[in-house]
Design a protein around this motif. Structure first.
Motif, PDB file in Angstrom:
ATOM      1  N   PRO A   1      -1.809   0.696   4.023  1.00 27.73           N
ATOM      2  CA  PRO A   1      -1.040   1.217   2.896  1.00 27.73           C
ATOM      3  C   PRO A   1       0.205   1.992   3.295  1.00 27.73           C
ATOM      4  N   MET A   2       0.155   2.696   4.427  1.00 26.03           N
ATOM      5  CA  MET A   2       1.277   3.545   4.826  1.00 26.03           C
ATOM      6  C   MET A   2       1.948   2.964   6.060  1.00 26.03           C
ATOM      7  N   SER A   3       3.228   2.630   5.933  1.00 24.58           N
ATOM      8  CA  SER A   3       3.971   2.088   7.066  1.00 24.58           C
ATOM      9  C   SER A   3       4.369   3.219   8.007  1.00 24.58           C
ATOM     10  N   HIS A   4       4.292   2.948   9.292  1.00 30.92           N
ATOM     11  CA  HIS A   4       4.705   3.953  10.271  1.00 30.92           C
ATOM     12  C   HIS A   4       6.213   4.151  10.187  1.00 30.92           C
ATOM     13  N   GLY A   5       6.632   5.392  10.229  1.00 34.45           N
ATOM     14  CA  GLY A   5       8.059   5.687  10.206  1.00 34.45           C
ATOM     15  C   GLY A   5       8.638   5.827   8.811  1.00 34.45           C
ATOM     16  N   ILE A   6       7.814   5.688   7.767  1.00 35.40           N
ATOM     17  CA  ILE A   6       8.324   5.825   6.406  1.00 35.40           C
ATOM     18  C   ILE A   6       8.686   7.290   6.156  1.00 35.40           C
ATOM     19  N   SER A   7       9.847   7.517   5.570  1.00 30.15           N
ATOM     20  CA  SER A   7      10.312   8.892   5.382  1.00 30.15           C
ATOM     21  C   SER A   7       9.702   9.503   4.130  1.00 30.15           C
ATOM     22  N   ASN A   8       9.596  10.826   4.132  1.00 26.68           N
ATOM     23  CA  ASN A   8       9.063  11.533   2.976  1.00 26.68           C
ATOM     24  C   ASN A   8       9.971  11.350   1.764  1.00 26.68           C
TER      25      ASN A   8
ATOM     26  N   GLN B   1      -4.830   6.747   6.356  1.00 26.51           N
ATOM     27  CA  GLN B   1      -4.370   5.623   5.549  1.00 26.51           C
ATOM     28  C   GLN B   1      -5.069   5.600   4.189  1.00 26.51           C
ATOM     29  N   MET B   2      -6.366   5.851   4.186  1.00 28.07           N
ATOM     30  CA  MET B   2      -7.110   5.835   2.930  1.00 28.07           C
ATOM     31  C   MET B   2      -6.691   6.984   2.027  1.00 28.07           C
ATOM     32  N   ALA B   3      -6.402   8.146   2.619  1.00 26.27           N
ATOM     33  CA  ALA B   3      -5.952   9.291   1.818  1.00 26.27           C
ATOM     34  C   ALA B   3      -4.622   8.960   1.135  1.00 26.27           C
ATOM     35  N   TYR B   4      -3.723   8.318   1.884  1.00 28.13           N
ATOM     36  CA  TYR B   4      -2.427   7.927   1.322  1.00 28.13           C
ATOM     37  C   TYR B   4      -2.618   6.895   0.208  1.00 28.13           C
ATOM     38  N   ALA B   5      -3.481   5.898   0.452  1.00 26.43           N
ATOM     39  CA  ALA B   5      -3.730   4.858  -0.549  1.00 26.43           C
ATOM     40  C   ALA B   5      -4.307   5.460  -1.826  1.00 26.43           C
ATOM     41  N   GLN B   6      -5.223   6.397  -1.686  1.00 30.20           N
ATOM     42  CA  GLN B   6      -5.833   7.025  -2.859  1.00 30.20           C
ATOM     43  C   GLN B   6      -4.817   7.844  -3.647  1.00 30.20           C
ATOM     44  N   GLN B   7      -3.891   8.500  -2.930  1.00 35.51           N
ATOM     45  CA  GLN B   7      -2.828   9.242  -3.613  1.00 35.51           C
ATOM     46  C   GLN B   7      -1.941   8.300  -4.419  1.00 35.51           C
TER      47      GLN B   7
ATOM     48  N   LEU C   1      -1.456   0.785  -8.122  1.00 34.18           N
ATOM     49  CA  LEU C   1      -2.862   0.410  -8.043  1.00 34.18           C
ATOM     50  C   LEU C   1      -3.159  -0.310  -6.733  1.00 34.18           C
ATOM     51  N   HIS C   2      -4.201   0.131  -6.045  1.00 35.40           N
ATOM     52  CA  HIS C   2      -4.580  -0.430  -4.749  1.00 35.40           C
ATOM     53  C   HIS C   2      -5.950  -1.101  -4.835  1.00 35.40           C
ATOM     54  N   ARG C   3      -6.078  -2.218  -4.127  1.00 35.21           N
ATOM     55  CA  ARG C   3      -7.374  -2.840  -3.881  1.00 35.21           C
ATOM     56  C   ARG C   3      -7.446  -3.239  -2.416  1.00 35.21           C
ATOM     57  N   VAL C   4      -8.667  -3.503  -1.959  1.00 40.05           N
ATOM     58  CA  VAL C   4      -8.894  -3.802  -0.543  1.00 40.05           C
ATOM     59  C   VAL C   4      -9.273  -5.268  -0.394  1.00 40.05           C
ATOM     60  N   THR C   5      -8.645  -5.946   0.570  1.00 36.51           N
ATOM     61  CA  THR C   5      -8.912  -7.363   0.790  1.00 36.51           C
ATOM     62  C   THR C   5      -9.148  -7.648   2.268  1.00 36.51           C
ATOM     63  N   ALA C   6      -9.932  -8.686   2.520  1.00 34.11           N
ATOM     64  CA  ALA C   6     -10.143  -9.146   3.895  1.00 34.11           C
ATOM     65  C   ALA C   6      -9.329 -10.406   4.168  1.00 34.11           C
ATOM     66  N   GLU C   7      -8.537 -10.830   3.186  1.00 29.01           N
ATOM     67  CA  GLU C   7      -7.753 -12.055   3.312  1.00 29.01           C
ATOM     68  C   GLU C   7      -6.322 -11.755   3.746  1.00 29.01           C
TER      69      GLU C   7
END
Length: 309
Positions: free
Chosen positions: A136-143, A173-179, A186-192
């Motif tokens: 969910p969170m890209s590395h280097g993304i600015s605030n 990552q999960m904390a960011y996704a939940q925020q 809206l977030h969902r989790v996939t294995a595809e």
């Protein structure tokens, strides 16, 4: 008041009113009395609209007006959708102005810096976003970027994001996704499908070229058929994905799923797990509810699609 505002021509309204006044009259009589030689064509159109039936009986005024209002509303909705879609050309015209060259239907973008820049530009004017991300969170993304995106969510941006199942094991990552989820992305989790994809306003898509090496670049796609296929892929994945708020599987639940895939009979599966038949079936019922599966076979398939197996 006439019915022109509801979509009837003057001749169509005259013919309808004629049959209201003269039930049982013929088309020839209507043509002669109204002075409309092509009355058969007008009547045929009124039949198509449902205003006159095959026996030349007119529907009641209440029904006629209701039908016409519904048709007019449907037409207005189509026109509004066309006007909304017309704004998509602004993106292409702006890009032509920026680059000084015609917009390509499929454009190769080299280098991470350029990919990120084009992604920000694409997202900045979007009204709807569909994203597939390994995390969910890209590395280097600015605030600043995060805060700007969240402000746009509060202003009505529609956004859905599918994240990879590996994110579940990363607390940050999960904390960011939940925020983000709580704020409206809206977030969902996939294995595809672990390749990064972003679709803007159902009109343009950005696709990571290499699923492993993001530095290789991306494809910017405007070709309608290709974008439509990506949208269909996203919607299918979204329907199969698990909710972000779903609790993780327990060890016994994972074993029960594996047993469902291996054994045809509950009795055999329960013995293999060394639990009672009643307990096994209770776990199966819980899992089927979580997976929204109609039977054991479907439950096993859905579990595999979600990465639970």
């Amino acid at each position: 008041m006439n019915l022109a505002s509801l979509g009837l021509t003057a001749e169509q309204e005259r013919v309808y009113r004629y049959f209201l006044r003269a039930p049982g009259a013929s088309v020839d009589a209507a043509a002669a009395d109204l002075g409309i030689p092509h009355a058969p064509t007008v009547v045929a159109r009124l039949k198509t609209m449902g205003i006159i039936d095959d026996g030349l009986a007119p529907v009641s005024p209440t029904v006629a007006v209701d039908l016409l209002i519904r048709r007019r509303m449907e037409q207005t909705t189509r026109e509004l959708n066309q006007l909304s879609a017309a704004w998509d050309i602004v993106r292409d015209l702006t890009e032509e102005q920026r680059s000084g060259r015609p917009v390509e239907l499929v454009e190769r973008i080299e280098g991470m810096h350029n990919v990120n820049r084009r992604a920000r530009e694409m997202s900045a004017s979007s009204r709807e976003l569909m994203n597939i991300k390994p995390a969910p969170m890209s590395h280097g993304i600015s605030n600043t970027t995060v805060q700007h995106f969240r402000k746009r969510l509060s202003n009505g941006l529609i956004s859905r994001t599918l994240i990879g199942i590996d994110s579940l094991g990363q607390p940050d990552q999960m904390a960011y996704a939940q925020q983000q989820h709580a704020l409206g992305d809206l977030h969902r989790v996939t294995a595809e499908y672990n390749r990064r994809v972003s679709i803007s306003d159902r009109a343009i898509a950005l696709i990571q070229v290499d699923p492993v090496d993001v530095s290789v670049g991306a494809l910017l796609v405007r070709q309608p058929g290709m974008v439509a296929a990506l949208i269909d892929m996203f919607e299918g994945m979204w329907a199969r994905a698990r909710e972000l708020t779903d609790p993780p599987l327990s060890a016994i639940e994972r074993q029960v799923l594996q047993a469902l895939a291996l054994y045809d009979k509950d009795e055999v599966a329960a013995r293999a797990l060394n639990i009672s038949l009643r307990k096994f079936r209770s776990h199966v019922a819980d899992l089927m509810r979580r997976l929204r599966a109609g039977n054991r076979f479907q439950a096993a398939l859905l579990a595999k699609e979600r990465g639970w197996l």
